[in-house]
Design a protein around this motif. Structure first.
Motif, short mmCIF file in Angstrom:
data_model
loop_
_atom_site.label_atom_id
_atom_site.label_comp_id
_atom_site.label_asym_id
_atom_site.label_seq_id
_atom_site.Cartn_x
_atom_site.Cartn_y
_atom_site.Cartn_z
N PHE A 1 -13.11 2.53 11.21
CA PHE A 1 -12.18 3.54 10.71
C PHE A 1 -12.94 4.65 10.00
O PHE A 1 -12.69 5.84 10.20
CB PHE A 1 -11.16 2.91 9.76
N ALA B 1 -2.89 9.28 14.89
CA ALA B 1 -2.98 9.54 16.34
C ALA B 1 -2.83 11.04 16.59
O ALA B 1 -3.55 11.61 17.41
CB ALA B 1 -1.91 8.75 17.06
N GLN C 1 -13.16 -1.56 8.89
CA GLN C 1 -13.39 -0.48 7.93
C GLN C 1 -14.52 0.43 8.42
O GLN C 1 -14.42 1.65 8.37
CB GLN C 1 -13.74 -1.04 6.55
N GLN D 1 -10.65 6.29 -0.15
CA GLN D 1 -11.93 5.74 0.33
C GLN D 1 -13.13 6.53 -0.18
O GLN D 1 -14.27 6.21 0.14
CB GLN D 1 -11.92 5.69 1.86
N MET E 1 -6.61 -6.01 14.54
CA MET E 1 -6.63 -5.39 13.20
C MET E 1 -5.50 -5.93 12.33
O MET E 1 -5.59 -5.96 11.11
CB MET E 1 -6.47 -3.86 13.38
N ASP F 1 -4.79 12.03 2.23
CA ASP F 1 -4.20 10.73 2.60
C ASP F 1 -5.27 9.64 2.62
O ASP F 1 -4.99 8.48 2.37
CB ASP F 1 -3.53 10.86 3.98
N LEU F 2 -6.53 10.03 2.91
CA LEU F 2 -7.62 9.05 3.03
C LEU F 2 -8.51 9.04 1.78
O LEU F 2 -9.52 8.34 1.76
CB LEU F 2 -8.49 9.39 4.25
N PHE G 1 -1.01 -4.83 6.91
CA PHE G 1 -1.36 -5.07 8.32
C PHE G 1 -1.13 -6.53 8.68
O PHE G 1 -0.52 -6.85 9.71
CB PHE G 1 -2.83 -4.70 8.56
N THR H 1 0.14 13.64 9.26
CA THR H 1 -0.41 12.42 8.65
C THR H 1 -0.42 11.24 9.64
O THR H 1 -0.98 10.19 9.33
CB THR H 1 0.38 12.00 7.40
N LEU I 1 -6.07 12.81 15.52
CA LEU I 1 -7.16 12.64 16.49
C LEU I 1 -7.01 13.60 17.66
O LEU I 1 -7.98 14.06 18.25
CB LEU I 1 -7.23 11.19 16.97
N ILE J 1 -4.00 -2.39 2.05
CA ILE J 1 -3.66 -1.97 3.42
C ILE J 1 -3.63 -3.19 4.33
O ILE J 1 -2.72 -3.36 5.14
CB ILE J 1 -4.69 -0.94 3.93
N TYR J 2 -4.60 -4.10 4.14
CA TYR J 2 -4.65 -5.29 5.00
C TYR J 2 -3.54 -6.27 4.66
O TYR J 2 -3.09 -7.01 5.53
CB TYR J 2 -6.05 -5.92 4.97
N TYR K 1 0.80 -1.22 0.00
CA TYR K 1 0.00 0.00 0.00
C TYR K 1 0.84 1.28 0.00
O TYR K 1 0.66 2.16 -0.82
CB TYR K 1 -0.95 0.03 1.21
N HIS K 2 1.80 1.39 0.93
CA HIS K 2 2.54 2.65 1.11
C HIS K 2 3.68 2.75 0.10
O HIS K 2 4.84 2.96 0.45
CB HIS K 2 3.06 2.75 2.54
C1 LIG Z 1 -8.97 2.40 4.53
C2 LIG Z 1 -8.05 2.60 5.70
N1 LIG Z 1 -8.24 1.90 6.81
C3 LIG Z 1 -7.44 2.08 7.90
C4 LIG Z 1 -7.70 1.36 9.11
C5 LIG Z 1 -6.96 1.61 10.25
C6 LIG Z 1 -5.94 2.56 10.24
C7 LIG Z 1 -5.18 2.92 11.49
O1 LIG Z 1 -4.07 3.33 11.45
N2 LIG Z 1 -5.91 2.86 12.67
C8 LIG Z 1 -5.41 3.36 13.97
C9 LIG Z 1 -6.45 2.99 15.04
C10 LIG Z 1 -6.04 3.56 16.41
C11 LIG Z 1 -5.94 5.08 16.33
C12 LIG Z 1 -4.88 5.46 15.27
C13 LIG Z 1 -3.53 4.88 15.70
C14 LIG Z 1 -3.64 3.33 15.74
C15 LIG Z 1 -4.68 2.97 16.82
C16 LIG Z 1 -4.05 2.76 14.38
C17 LIG Z 1 -5.28 4.90 13.90
C18 LIG Z 1 -5.61 3.24 9.03
C19 LIG Z 1 -6.36 3.00 7.87
N3 LIG Z 1 -6.14 3.70 6.67
C20 LIG Z 1 -5.20 4.61 6.24
C21 LIG Z 1 -4.01 5.12 6.92
C22 LIG Z 1 -3.89 6.48 7.15
C23 LIG Z 1 -2.73 7.00 7.74
C24 LIG Z 1 -1.69 6.14 8.11
C25 LIG Z 1 -1.78 4.78 7.86
C26 LIG Z 1 -2.94 4.27 7.25
CL1 LIG Z 1 -3.07 2.58 6.91
N4 LIG Z 1 -5.51 4.99 4.99
N5 LIG Z 1 -6.60 4.33 4.59
C27 LIG Z 1 -6.98 3.52 5.62
#
Ligand SMILES: Cc1nc2ccc(C(=O)N[C@]34C[C@H]5C[C@H](C[C@H](C5)C3)C4)cc2n2c(-c3ccccc3Cl)nnc12
Ligand SMILES: [Mg+2]
Ligand SMILES: [Zn+2]
Length: 342
Positions: A288, A197, A285, A238, A273, A234-235, A256, A194, A200, A252-253, A81-82
């Motif tokens: 998120f 955390a 999903q 979706q 996750m 960045d998102l 992961f 980006t 948020l 992404i998965y 993905y990245h």
């Molecule tokens: C579709 C989709 N799903 C994603 C599902 C989950 C997460 C994710 O990092 N969840 C969290 C959940 C809690 C609170 C914080 C810190 C950690 C603990 C991990 C976030 C990201 C997801 N994501 C990204 C993305 C965006 C920026 C960086 C990396 C990624 Cl992968 N871009 N697209 C997606």
């Protein structure tokens, strides 16, 4: 109505998508990955800089800009993905945002330039593992940056700076010393933004700005708007047609679950996750989208009405995930891995 098991084989043609599938580069529904691969990306990036007026405004030498973009592309790894196609997709969405008249009115040219460069560079040298993994596994990056947090993002910024110091790659050579300092500070803040955390932790300030309305005289509003536009970009995968968003989520998965496999080999227990045996992708999903992605596009469409249709696409995709989730519940199959995401 659609038979439950048929939903898994739905294609974008069957889902009544409000945004029809534009092949047009200047539309928010354009799918950047459809552009192909290889140096076509650099050509497309050059035309984005040109169209935004940055080449003329900052007297970029095309050769220097091309070399910089090629080094940025080279700086990305071949992870699911990245990789650079993600960076290009993020840069393309940002390009569309920067063309919106109210964005041009809200941000300075230097801030807009910083955003586009930050988008293309924001994940340079990503290893396909998370910040938590860097800390738990005490990777070299964690040893470098763990005290400040946002380990990966600090590395992405450091890589960006090192490319600027390479032979004939400094696209900012024509800027004054003050402009140069401002652009580098902006790019650093934007790339650090980006880290989800970190985002948020800023949401309440962003909500405050949306409530009172953007005030261009406040530096804090410029900063928050740049961070919000970066996070949205960045998102942005979706917000495309569901087939595309589903396929991207699959990548992404892949990252992961590979991380989860690695953590198991290292004797650590991955979070759900990241664990291919336990994760239920549609549920993750939904969470998120509800906790991160939808709010981002909700705030941004309050500030920029032009993003309303993009917000609607995201809501539509959320509904598709909800349908998938209900099917997998009914089927009661073992937690779904990636197969249905292909
Ligand atoms: C579709 C989709 N799903 C994603 C599902 C989950 C997460 C994710 O990092 N969840 C969290 C959940 C809690 C609170 C914080 C810190 C950690 C603990 C991990 C976030 C990201 C997801 N994501 C990204 C993305 C965006 C920026 C960086 C990396 C990624 Cl992968 N871009 N697209 C997606
Ligand atoms: Mg990142
Ligand atoms: Zn990214």
């Amino acid at each position: 109505s659609i038979a439950p098991e048929d939903i898994l084989r739905l294609t974008v043609r069957d889902i009544p998508a409000s945004t029809s599938y534009h092949p047009d580069f200047t539309q928010f529904s354009f799918v950047p990955r459809s552009i192909g691969a290889g140096d076509i990306y650099v050509e497309a990036c050059l035309s984005m800089f040109k169209e935004l007026g940055f080449i003329d405004r900052y007297r970029f030498r095309r050769r220097t800009l091309a070399r910089f973009l090629l080094m940025v592309q080279k700086g990305y790894r071949d992870v699911p993905y990245h990789n650079f196609s993600h960076a290009f997709a993020v840069g393309h969405f940002c390009f569309l945002l920067l063309r919106i008249p109210s964005v041009k009115a809200a941000l300075t040219d230097l801030e807009r330039l910083s955003l586009l460069v930050a988008c293309l560079c924001h994940d340079i040298d990503h290893r396909g593992t998370t910040n938590a993994f860097q800390l738990q596994s005490k990777t070299p990056l964690a040893q470098l940056y763990s005290s400040e947090g946002s380990v990966l993002e600090r590395h992405h910024f450091a890589q960006t700076v090192s490319i600027l110091t390479m032979e004939d790659c400094n696209i900012f050579e024509g800027l004054t010393r003050k402009e140069y300092q401002t652009v580098l500070d902006n790019i650093r803040e934007i790339i650090l933004a980006t880290d989800i955390a970190a985002h948020l932790r800023k949401v309440s300030r962003i909500k405050g700005m949306v409530n009172v309305g953007f005030d261009g005289t406040q530096q804090e509003h410029h900063y928050l708007l740049m961070c919000l536009l970066m996070t949205a970009s960045d998102l942005s995968d979706q917000s495309k047609d569901f087939n595309n968003s589903k396929a991207i989520a699959g990548n992404i998965y892949k990252e992961f679950f590979s991380q989860g496999d690695l953590e198991k080999q290292m004797g650590n227990r991955p979070i759900e996750m990241m664990d291919r045996e336990r994760a239920c992708v549609p549920k993750i999903q939904l969470e998120f989208m509800d906790t991160v992605a939808l709010p981002v596009f909700d705030y941004i469409s309050h500030l920029l009405p032009e993003l309303t249709s993009t917000y609607n696409s995201l809501q539509q995709n959320r509904q598709c995930w909800a349908i998938l989730d209900s099917i997998l519940q009914e089927e009661g199959t073992s937690p779904a891995g990636l197969d249905f995401l292909q």
